[in-house]
Scaffold this active site. Structure first.
Site, short mmCIF file in Angstrom:
data_model
loop_
_atom_site.label_atom_id
_atom_site.label_comp_id
_atom_site.label_asym_id
_atom_site.label_seq_id
_atom_site.Cartn_x
_atom_site.Cartn_y
_atom_site.Cartn_z
N TYR A 81 36.68 -12.72 28.50
CA TYR A 81 35.88 -13.59 27.47
C TYR A 81 36.68 -14.86 27.82
O TYR A 81 37.96 -15.02 27.53
CB TYR A 81 35.55 -13.45 26.05
CG TYR A 81 34.77 -12.39 25.67
CD1 TYR A 81 33.80 -11.95 26.65
CD2 TYR A 81 34.86 -11.77 24.61
CE1 TYR A 81 33.16 -10.67 26.43
CE2 TYR A 81 33.93 -10.56 24.26
CZ TYR A 81 33.25 -10.27 25.03
OH TYR A 81 32.30 -9.11 24.73
N HIS A 148 34.90 -1.91 28.95
CA HIS A 148 33.85 -2.80 28.86
C HIS A 148 32.41 -2.57 29.35
O HIS A 148 31.35 -2.85 29.21
CB HIS A 148 34.45 -4.18 29.27
CG HIS A 148 33.46 -5.46 28.61
ND1 HIS A 148 34.17 -6.69 28.57
CD2 HIS A 148 32.51 -5.56 28.19
CE1 HIS A 148 33.20 -7.56 28.13
NE2 HIS A 148 32.19 -7.04 27.74
N PRO A 228 23.06 -8.92 18.31
CA PRO A 228 22.28 -8.29 17.47
C PRO A 228 21.15 -9.45 17.00
O PRO A 228 20.07 -9.12 16.45
CB PRO A 228 23.02 -8.00 16.09
CG PRO A 228 24.21 -8.96 16.48
CD PRO A 228 24.65 -8.85 17.75
N LEU A 229 21.30 -10.72 17.58
CA LEU A 229 20.46 -11.58 17.37
C LEU A 229 19.94 -12.15 18.62
O LEU A 229 19.13 -13.06 18.76
CB LEU A 229 21.23 -13.45 16.82
CG LEU A 229 21.74 -13.00 15.06
CD1 LEU A 229 22.87 -13.95 15.11
CD2 LEU A 229 20.77 -12.62 14.21
N GLY A 232 20.80 -15.12 20.28
CA GLY A 232 20.46 -16.60 19.45
C GLY A 232 19.21 -16.74 19.46
O GLY A 232 18.60 -17.48 18.70
N PHE A 234 16.75 -14.96 17.77
CA PHE A 234 16.09 -15.08 16.58
C PHE A 234 16.69 -16.02 15.52
O PHE A 234 16.24 -16.04 14.48
CB PHE A 234 16.49 -13.27 15.99
CG PHE A 234 15.55 -12.43 16.72
CD1 PHE A 234 14.38 -12.43 16.47
CD2 PHE A 234 16.30 -11.64 17.62
CE1 PHE A 234 13.60 -11.55 17.37
CE2 PHE A 234 15.47 -10.62 18.35
CZ PHE A 234 14.23 -10.47 18.27
N GLY A 235 17.78 -16.80 16.30
CA GLY A 235 18.19 -18.09 15.37
C GLY A 235 17.34 -19.19 15.86
O GLY A 235 17.52 -20.37 15.45
P1 ATR Z 1 26.38 -12.41 21.27
O1 ATR Z 1 26.58 -11.06 20.86
O2 ATR Z 1 25.93 -12.54 22.95
O3 ATR Z 1 27.30 -13.50 20.86
P2 ATR Z 1 24.08 -12.92 19.33
O4 ATR Z 1 25.30 -12.50 18.29
O5 ATR Z 1 22.98 -12.27 19.13
O6 ATR Z 1 24.85 -12.83 20.99
O7 ATR Z 1 23.75 -14.47 19.19
C1 ATR Z 1 24.83 -15.23 19.59
C2 ATR Z 1 23.84 -16.75 19.41
O8 ATR Z 1 23.21 -16.86 18.41
C3 ATR Z 1 24.86 -17.77 19.54
O9 ATR Z 1 24.49 -18.81 20.37
C4 ATR Z 1 24.71 -18.60 18.16
O10 ATR Z 1 24.96 -19.78 18.22
P3 ATR Z 1 25.99 -20.80 17.44
O11 ATR Z 1 27.19 -20.65 17.89
O12 ATR Z 1 25.39 -22.18 17.48
O13 ATR Z 1 25.67 -20.32 16.10
C5 ATR Z 1 23.58 -18.00 17.69
N1 ATR Z 1 23.67 -17.87 16.18
C6 ATR Z 1 24.40 -17.08 15.63
N2 ATR Z 1 23.95 -17.05 14.11
C7 ATR Z 1 23.03 -17.68 13.94
C8 ATR Z 1 22.32 -18.50 12.85
N3 ATR Z 1 22.45 -17.95 11.81
N4 ATR Z 1 21.23 -19.24 13.16
C9 ATR Z 1 21.09 -19.72 14.50
N5 ATR Z 1 21.74 -19.31 15.57
C10 ATR Z 1 22.91 -18.46 15.35
#
Ligand code: ATR
Length: 365
Positions: A81, A148, A228-229, A232, A234-235
């Site tokens: 990373y 990994h 899990p999101l 992003g 689902f955000g």
């Molecule tokens: P990963 O495991 O690959 O990091 P993730 O956890 O599913 O993936 O999603 C990460 C993404 O969700 C990031 O782009 C994050 O954006 P920000 O850095 O701008 O927060 C976004 N993310 C995380 N929490 C969020 C929330 N509560 N609302 C909107 N976007 C969110």
């Protein structure tokens, strides 16, 4: 008037869930070897630039310290990373935290930089990576050390054999795998107990449920869902702007590409309407769904923003019944998801349920 009052109540409830200052994050056992972590972890990857530019170092450290102040003690990084920068960042944050109260998870196995990356799992490579990670993190031990990605040219017994030595030397406390096949897990576990499986699991990525989840439960392996999101989604990423991502990792992701994001929007809309029903936001509902998959499931959402971190903590207050979970699952039928789960251009790395050759059967080439 009645309607207005109920909107006000909804807003108040949302506000309460968004501001989780007073909520205690439960602590859970990950695996059966004794590792205890917060029920929600923090994926640190994006602090060093993944979906966006890296945060300035002080800001990255502040996010980690803020998470700790709220009760998150499980921090996830990897040597790859930010081309090592993420481990250095976490190491600097650790200097301002009580080390013994933090569980540091890092990983080895992806070498090179995107798109010229490959997977390595030879014993010598494992050892050299571990030494380098310990230095960058500036710690005496790594709590959880994952492979990994599985090196499909090295019998898993050799890789895990070296990890076992690192445990015996006190450099690593617990070991984990990411993206292995069920057979790889069994073979690895026979050499040294595997404490955690880190794998993609979210409302729109469910392919571990049939085989890998039951296997983890049979062997007492904890499950750490990454993305899990939905990276992003689902955000609201890609959906709220109504356009595909043009930069960062999601620009390479099939589900966010122009041809698919429009189709996937209907999934987001359904999650959004269920979120309203549960008086929370879409990312909170998506995260709550993952959190409810079991006490042995510890998701590690990534964020670069305190306000999103607060919101994600609020997911712990969303209570879902079996019926709710079914309804939410059914709102995201996997066949409706447009695009594969992994990045374009990375098909050559062993990202999905990888096998290794049988022990002692390698052919030299
Ligand atoms: P990963 O495991 O690959 O990091 P993730 O956890 O599913 O993936 O999603 C990460 C993404 O969700 C990031 O782009 C994050 O954006 P920000 O850095 O701008 O927060 C976004 N993310 C995380 N929490 C969020 C929330 N509560 N609302 C909107 N976007 C969110």
């Amino acid at each position: 008037m009645q309607v207005l009052r109920s909107y006000a109540e909804v807003a108040k409830e949302r506000q309460r869930r968004t501001n989780m200052a007073e909520v205690q994050i439960p602590r859970v056992k990950l695996g059966t070897q004794g590792l205890e972590v917060s029920k929600l972890g923090l994926g640190c990857m994006s602090l060093s630039g993944a979906y966006n530019d890296p945060l300035p170092e002080e800001e990255g450290i502040s996010v980690i310290k803020y998470a700790f102040s709220k009760g998150i003690t499980f921090f996830d990084t990897a040597d790859v990373y930010g081309a090592n920068a993420n481990e250095v960042l976490l190491g600097k944050a650790l200097k301002q935290l009580p080390r013994e109260k933090v569980q540091v998870a890092t990983k080895f196995g992806i070498a090179g930089s995107f798109p010229n990356i490959h997977v390595k799992g030879s014993p010598e490579y494992v050892r050299s990576c571990c030494e380098a990670s310990l230095k960058r993190l500036d710690v005496e031990y790594i709590d959880l050390y994952y492979q990994h990605r599985v090196d499909q040219t090295v019998p898993i017994e050799e890789t895990v054999g070296e990890l076992k030595k690192l445990v015996e030397e006190g450099k690593v406390k617990y070991i984990g795998l990411s993206e292995p096949s069920p057979d790889t897990i069994r073979r690895a576990h026979a050499i040294h107990p595997i404490t955690a499986l880190q794998i993609e699991w979210s409302l729109w990525t469910r392919d571990i449920e049939d085989e890998l989840v039951p296997l983890c439960r049979e062997l007492g392996i904890g499950i750490v869902p990454y993305s899990p999101l939905g990276r992003g989604f689902f955000g609201g990423k890609g959906v709220l702007e109504n356009m595909p991502a043009s930069s960062g990792l999601t620009a390479h992701h099939p589900r966010f590409r122009a041809e698919n994001i429009g189709k996937n929007k209907s999934i987001y809309d359904r999650v959004e309407s269920l979120a309203k029903k549960h008086q929370c936001t879409p990312p909170q509902l998506a995260l709550a769904w993952v959190l409810h998959q079991g006490n042995d499931v510890v998701p590690i959402p990534g964020t670069t923003k305190i306000k999103n971190l607060d919101q994600n903590l609020g997911a712990l207050a969303v209570k879902l019944s079996e019926r709710d979970l079914r309804e939410i699952s059914e709102a995201v039928p996997i066949d409706d998801v447009a695009g594969g789960r992994y990045y374009n251009g990375l098909e050559h790395i062993s990202w999905k349920f990888a096998n290794t050759p049988p022990k002692d059967s390698r052919i030299s080439i």
